[in-house]
Design an enzyme around this catalytic site. Sequence first.
Site, mmCIF file in Angstrom:
data_model
loop_
_atom_site.group_PDB
_atom_site.id
_atom_site.type_symbol
_atom_site.label_atom_id
_atom_site.label_comp_id
_atom_site.label_asym_id
_atom_site.label_seq_id
_atom_site.Cartn_x
_atom_site.Cartn_y
_atom_site.Cartn_z
ATOM 1 N N HIS A 105 -28.709 -16.359 -28.270
ATOM 2 C CA HIS A 105 -29.188 -17.364 -26.914
ATOM 3 C C HIS A 105 -28.567 -18.699 -26.870
ATOM 4 C CE1 HIS A 105 -30.110 -19.218 -31.521
ATOM 5 N NE2 HIS A 105 -30.293 -20.313 -31.075
ATOM 6 N N ASP A 135 -30.492 -11.144 -32.148
ATOM 7 C CA ASP A 135 -29.484 -12.419 -31.792
ATOM 8 C C ASP A 135 -27.895 -12.668 -31.985
ATOM 9 O OD1 ASP A 135 -30.292 -14.744 -29.550
ATOM 10 O OD2 ASP A 135 -30.747 -15.833 -31.944
ATOM 11 N N SER A 209 -26.731 -23.561 -35.489
ATOM 12 C CA SER A 209 -26.568 -21.871 -34.379
ATOM 13 C C SER A 209 -25.264 -20.561 -34.034
ATOM 14 C CB SER A 209 -28.324 -21.320 -33.281
ATOM 15 O OG SER A 209 -28.922 -21.597 -33.528
#
Length: 355
Positions: A105, A135, A209
Amino acid sequence: MKLLDFIKYIVQSASYGVLAAVILILLVPELRTQLANSTFVQGEPTEEAPLSYAKAVNRAGPAVVNIYSTDINNSRSYARTARNNTRLGSGVIMDANGYILTNYHVVQNADLVSVWLQNGQRYDAVLIGFDIFTDLAVLKVEATNLPVIPQREDLDSLSGDVVLAIGNPLNLGQTVTQGIISAIGRNGLSSTSYLQFLQMDAAINEGNSGGALVNTNGELVGINSRKFTQRNPQLNVQGIFFAVPYKLANKIMQKIIEQGRVIRGWLGVDTRQLPANNKGFIITAVTPNSPAFKAGLKIGDLVYQIDDIAITDVPQALDIVAETPPGTTINIGLYRKNQALTIPVVIAELNTIPK
């Protein structure tokens, strides 16, 4: 007399020992310094060194990079000026020749991806491939001799392990948060739920992230992924964050580098775990036109074996199927109405439903 002689012998031996120690201290000045440091300094007890994770951060930190992903919008509605939308994330250098792991993402639909090292070097990155189920994405930069995150293939994390999350939250620069592993995840390819991830309470914010989760030796434990989210916005959930376990992340990376994507086997059934102390699972639904449907598996079948592997639970069975190459035939041992059957099934690729 014998008792007096024994006492005299003990006193003489102790005296000789003390005398030898005094002579040794006088002849070796370093011993006097060490003795003073180990007991008292100017009459006060010495302080113990404070607990620190600086060594772990120094080992791992240089391999954690800042990632900036830019989407260029050339829509006519913006007239002649293209509008850029830049997203922030982190990444981990896994190989000295430029392979970097991050979250998908972070770079999804990006037109430009730039990677900044902690020494200020900047590189343009190419997306090698990604996996939506975990992810994860693999980037490549044209560079050599890059700092690599410490890795140990046999590393197994446990609930209660102290961990450090390293990343670039809110573009503040490299930041470290500390916590413990609250629950461990699995390393198979099948699950897409939170159960697949490491759960921890080290804070993950926007920009973290794709960064590194390391242990107190600086070894990679996982790839920081996300904060726990749920449908009820009224519940204030705190201290629940997730990371992809190292073994799974490394497995995904290798598959992406070799194949450009992650290929998973697919059976096409819904399952229900048997009660505790019972092995296997029960099929509760069969997807039309799936490998299971074509092989004749039915609702209510109790699966206890795949090939020669006894099934202990549903996750184990799903991992076996997911890691079976499409086109491979597996033999499923099951009970149907108290009758033992072995049914061959040709595994298909996940998300590719044969017509």
